[in-house]
Design a protein around this motif. Sequence first.
Motif, mmCIF file in Angstrom:
data_model
loop_
_atom_site.group_PDB
_atom_site.id
_atom_site.type_symbol
_atom_site.label_atom_id
_atom_site.label_comp_id
_atom_site.label_asym_id
_atom_site.label_seq_id
_atom_site.Cartn_x
_atom_site.Cartn_y
_atom_site.Cartn_z
ATOM 1 N N VAL A 1 -13.298 -7.383 3.935
ATOM 2 C CA VAL A 1 -12.327 -6.286 4.014
ATOM 3 C C VAL A 1 -11.228 -6.544 2.993
ATOM 4 O O VAL A 1 -10.796 -7.688 2.820
ATOM 5 C CB VAL A 1 -11.723 -6.199 5.439
ATOM 6 N N VAL A 2 -10.810 -5.497 2.317
ATOM 7 C CA VAL A 2 -9.643 -5.577 1.434
ATOM 8 C C VAL A 2 -8.576 -4.681 2.050
ATOM 9 O O VAL A 2 -8.845 -3.514 2.341
ATOM 10 C CB VAL A 2 -9.982 -5.095 0.006
ATOM 11 N N VAL A 3 -7.392 -5.221 2.281
ATOM 12 C CA VAL A 3 -6.307 -4.389 2.837
ATOM 13 C C VAL A 3 -5.283 -4.128 1.745
ATOM 14 O O VAL A 3 -4.706 -5.070 1.186
ATOM 15 C CB VAL A 3 -5.638 -5.057 4.058
ATOM 16 N N GLY A 4 -5.085 -2.855 1.433
ATOM 17 C CA GLY A 4 -4.117 -2.456 0.409
ATOM 18 C C GLY A 4 -4.830 -1.902 -0.810
ATOM 19 O O GLY A 4 -5.717 -2.525 -1.370
ATOM 20 N N CYS A 5 -4.418 -0.717 -1.183
ATOM 21 C CA CYS A 5 -5.080 0.009 -2.267
ATOM 22 C C CYS A 5 -4.177 0.077 -3.504
ATOM 23 O O CYS A 5 -4.167 1.061 -4.219
ATOM 24 C CB CYS A 5 -5.370 1.415 -1.752
ATOM 25 N N GLY A 6 -3.382 -0.995 -3.724
ATOM 26 C CA GLY A 6 -2.583 -1.093 -4.951
ATOM 27 C C GLY A 6 -3.409 -1.774 -6.037
ATOM 28 O O GLY A 6 -4.617 -1.999 -5.854
ATOM 29 N N PRO A 7 -2.785 -2.143 -7.160
ATOM 30 C CA PRO A 7 -3.534 -2.785 -8.245
ATOM 31 C C PRO A 7 -4.290 -4.031 -7.788
ATOM 32 O O PRO A 7 -5.446 -4.236 -8.187
ATOM 33 C CB PRO A 7 -2.450 -3.157 -9.262
ATOM 34 N N ALA A 8 -3.687 -4.863 -6.931
ATOM 35 C CA ALA A 8 -4.362 -6.093 -6.494
ATOM 36 C C ALA A 8 -5.602 -5.751 -5.670
ATOM 37 O O ALA A 8 -6.696 -6.278 -5.915
ATOM 38 C CB ALA A 8 -3.405 -6.972 -5.695
ATOM 39 N N GLY A 9 -5.447 -4.864 -4.693
ATOM 40 C CA GLY A 9 -6.573 -4.522 -3.819
ATOM 41 C C GLY A 9 -7.676 -3.792 -4.577
ATOM 42 O O GLY A 9 -8.865 -4.078 -4.389
ATOM 43 N N LEU A 10 -7.300 -2.868 -5.447
ATOM 44 C CA LEU A 10 -8.312 -2.096 -6.185
ATOM 45 C C LEU A 10 -9.125 -3.007 -7.099
ATOM 46 O O LEU A 10 -10.355 -2.909 -7.160
ATOM 47 C CB LEU A 10 -7.641 -0.988 -7.013
ATOM 48 N N PHE A 11 -8.435 -3.908 -7.818
ATOM 49 C CA PHE A 11 -9.179 -4.783 -8.746
ATOM 50 C C PHE A 11 -9.946 -5.876 -7.999
ATOM 51 O O PHE A 11 -10.986 -6.329 -8.473
ATOM 52 C CB PHE A 11 -8.257 -5.334 -9.841
ATOM 53 N N ALA A 12 -9.467 -6.275 -6.835
ATOM 54 C CA ALA A 12 -10.244 -7.213 -6.017
ATOM 55 C C ALA A 12 -11.533 -6.526 -5.564
ATOM 56 O O ALA A 12 -12.632 -7.088 -5.660
ATOM 57 C CB ALA A 12 -9.421 -7.667 -4.814
ATOM 58 N N ALA A 13 -11.397 -5.287 -5.085
ATOM 59 C CA ALA A 13 -12.578 -4.550 -4.610
ATOM 60 C C ALA A 13 -13.562 -4.327 -5.751
ATOM 61 O O ALA A 13 -14.779 -4.483 -5.590
ATOM 62 C CB ALA A 13 -12.134 -3.211 -4.015
ATOM 63 N N LEU A 14 -13.042 -3.990 -6.922
ATOM 64 C CA LEU A 14 -13.920 -3.750 -8.073
ATOM 65 C C LEU A 14 -14.668 -5.029 -8.461
ATOM 66 O O LEU A 14 -15.871 -5.008 -8.741
ATOM 67 C CB LEU A 14 -13.084 -3.239 -9.251
ATOM 68 N N THR A 15 -13.953 -6.139 -8.472
ATOM 69 C CA THR A 15 -14.566 -7.421 -8.844
ATOM 70 C C THR A 15 -15.701 -7.764 -7.884
ATOM 71 O O THR A 15 -16.790 -8.176 -8.301
ATOM 72 C CB THR A 15 -13.492 -8.530 -8.818
ATOM 73 N N LEU A 16 -15.459 -7.562 -6.591
ATOM 74 C CA LEU A 16 -16.508 -7.882 -5.615
ATOM 75 C C LEU A 16 -17.671 -6.893 -5.741
ATOM 76 O O LEU A 16 -18.840 -7.290 -5.697
ATOM 77 C CB LEU A 16 -15.919 -7.876 -4.201
ATOM 78 N N ALA A 17 -17.346 -5.621 -5.928
ATOM 79 C CA ALA A 17 -18.416 -4.623 -6.053
ATOM 80 C C ALA A 17 -19.294 -4.934 -7.266
ATOM 81 O O ALA A 17 -20.522 -4.804 -7.209
ATOM 82 C CB ALA A 17 -17.813 -3.224 -6.158
ATOM 83 N N LEU A 18 -18.679 -5.378 -8.355
ATOM 84 C CA LEU A 18 -19.452 -5.724 -9.549
ATOM 85 C C LEU A 18 -20.357 -6.933 -9.305
ATOM 86 O O LEU A 18 -21.332 -7.132 -10.010
ATOM 87 C CB LEU A 18 -18.508 -6.025 -10.725
ATOM 88 N N ARG A 19 -20.015 -7.731 -8.310
ATOM 89 C CA ARG A 19 -20.875 -8.874 -7.956
ATOM 90 C C ARG A 19 -21.873 -8.510 -6.873
ATOM 91 O O ARG A 19 -22.460 -9.380 -6.245
ATOM 92 C CB ARG A 19 -20.013 -10.026 -7.462
ATOM 93 N N GLY A 20 -21.951 -7.232 -6.580
ATOM 94 C CA GLY A 20 -22.908 -6.800 -5.560
ATOM 95 C C GLY A 20 -22.392 -6.991 -4.149
ATOM 96 O O GLY A 20 -23.174 -7.076 -3.201
ATOM 97 N N ILE A 21 -21.065 -7.072 -4.000
ATOM 98 C CA ILE A 21 -20.482 -7.234 -2.658
ATOM 99 C C ILE A 21 -19.539 -6.052 -2.395
ATOM 100 O O ILE A 21 -18.335 -6.140 -2.628
ATOM 101 C CB ILE A 21 -19.705 -8.574 -2.536
ATOM 102 N N PRO A 22 -20.079 -4.942 -1.937
ATOM 103 C CA PRO A 22 -19.202 -3.791 -1.673
ATOM 104 C C PRO A 22 -18.336 -4.059 -0.438
ATOM 105 O O PRO A 22 -18.804 -4.651 0.525
ATOM 106 C CB PRO A 22 -20.180 -2.641 -1.427
ATOM 107 N N VAL A 23 -17.095 -3.637 -0.490
ATOM 108 C CA VAL A 23 -16.148 -3.982 0.583
ATOM 109 C C VAL A 23 -15.693 -2.746 1.339
ATOM 110 O O VAL A 23 -15.922 -1.611 0.904
ATOM 111 C CB VAL A 23 -14.890 -4.673 -0.011
ATOM 112 N N LEU A 24 -15.022 -3.012 2.451
ATOM 113 C CA LEU A 24 -14.304 -1.955 3.173
ATOM 114 C C LEU A 24 -12.845 -2.060 2.755
ATOM 115 O O LEU A 24 -12.226 -3.119 2.894
ATOM 116 C CB LEU A 24 -14.439 -2.178 4.686
ATOM 117 N N LEU A 25 -12.313 -0.976 2.216
ATOM 118 C CA LEU A 25 -10.907 -0.974 1.759
ATOM 119 C C LEU A 25 -10.060 -0.188 2.766
ATOM 120 O O LEU A 25 -10.325 0.994 2.997
ATOM 121 C CB LEU A 25 -10.862 -0.280 0.406
ATOM 122 N N LEU A 26 -9.065 -0.840 3.325
ATOM 123 C CA LEU A 26 -8.170 -0.159 4.276
ATOM 124 C C LEU A 26 -6.825 0.097 3.611
ATOM 125 O O LEU A 26 -6.226 -0.819 3.043
ATOM 126 C CB LEU A 26 -7.942 -1.032 5.515
#
Length: 457
Positions: free
Chosen positions: A28-53
Amino acid sequence: MTPLEDDLPDQEQAGPSGPCWTPALRPVVVGCGPAGLFAALTLALRGIPVLLLERGKAVSERLSDVHAFWKKGTLDPESHVHFGEGGAGTFSDGKLTSRSKNLRTGWVKRVLVDMGAPSDILVDVRPHIGTDRLMEVVVRLRKRLVEMGCEVRFGARMTDLIVDRGCLAGVVANDAEEIPSDRLILAVGQSADDAYRMLLARGVALAGKPFAIGLRIEHPQEWINRIQYGRWAGHPELPPADYFLTAKIEETGRSVYSFCMCPGGLVIGCSAREGGVITNGMSRCRRDSPYANSAVVVNVRVEDFGGEGPLAGLDFRRLWEERAFQAGGGDYRAPAQSLTGFLSGRSVAIRDRGSFLPGIREADLREVLPLFVGEALRRGFEAFERKMPGFITEKATLIGVETRTSSPVRILRGEDGQSVTLKGLFPCGEGAGYAGGIISSALDGIRAAERLADSLA
Ligand SMILES: Cc1cc2nc3c(=O)[nH]c(=O)nc-3n(C[C@H](O)[C@H](O)[C@H](O)COP(=O)(O)OP(=O)(O)OC[C@H]3O[C@@H](n4cnc5c(N)ncnc54)[C@H](O)[C@@H]3O)c2cc1C
């Protein structure tokens, strides 16, 4: 192939990379600011899609709430300049300056361009996007994350953590829904006081951290152009001029500096909760407002907070935000004073009411600042005048208070990027106290995602 995929780099230093892995429990990624968005993108690019709250709203709805605040002073405590899609960076100048020499900065900028940011940010020394373009960028980035398998939920506030024997076991959303997960990237920014208090109650190690407070100053842009460009002021090829000024007050060891300067920008009301006034600056991509503004702030030490415990800094900044609210008339107008009036201690009427929304009310700004900050500012402005003659002018207006330069709290983390007291919790971004600004928060989000991926492998 999009630049995003194209740039999936081979070399570790250039951007996020690594093995693909599909965890049983979705991170889970909590927070949709620059940190949360780029964390989610990094994981998604590694084949780990996340839940963003994200507790706030999507950009379009958020925009109407923010405009209602600026026009009528009606504040929605869950949807404002700090909370909502894109985080605090959405309503900003969108300056992408960062002191970091991290090579991933180039990758972050290429992603932003791929999402609609102007391509000159790749080459400009002082890259800038502007709030109008940033809004489009963050919406596209969210849509891309969804295409990559992530789920994004707005109006989803993390209200608690589920902890099992010192390890994270899940997240509670809106006091109701339990979401099992053993990996959480916490990217809540610096304005979620409730999140800090919940973490403290859950035994997560926190510490007070120095930050800075002060005022915003606004000049006519044409005046700053004249000082900086001299006879070339007004030349159509020249952008609106900026400045960066610093002063050291030797007797007290305090630093005074201009911060987050917005040429052709607007000073905006950024209240994050009821009963508090906060100022900041933003601009549009074209930087076409007739005003130039900047924060002028003084460093604050942990011992200045005057309270006990790791959250004393939150109470400290709230005190001055409440003083500003009262001095502004109690309706979210900001207290303001002419620069010359502030310096002389005499009543000098404000010449130009400037850009601030939802409006200003004349007040003595020394009343809304700690004594040592008011005094350091006075000395600092005099030093600025020596460096940039004309800076002190009856045309300049001061608006209070600027308190969100960075977080007064740090969420302590170890080498593995995890909280030192709660395994599975990866604090990052500005709220964790390890970053400040759009680029450094995005970079910290990438780092947190990589540490999380390492912990899975
Ligand atoms: C008006 C303004 C102008 C700025 N201008 C610039 C600039 O020009 N250049 C620059 O580099 N920086 C600028 N900044 C600073 C920059 O925006 C921040 O440093 C950056 O956004 C921090 O990123 P972050 O992802 O760590 O946190 P944030 O951007 O603050 O994002 C945190 C997100 O977490 C969400 N959240 C909080 N608590 C919870 C919860 N409990 N549950 C779910 N979600 C939660 C919030 O709603 C928010 O969307 C500006 C800031 C402001 C306010």
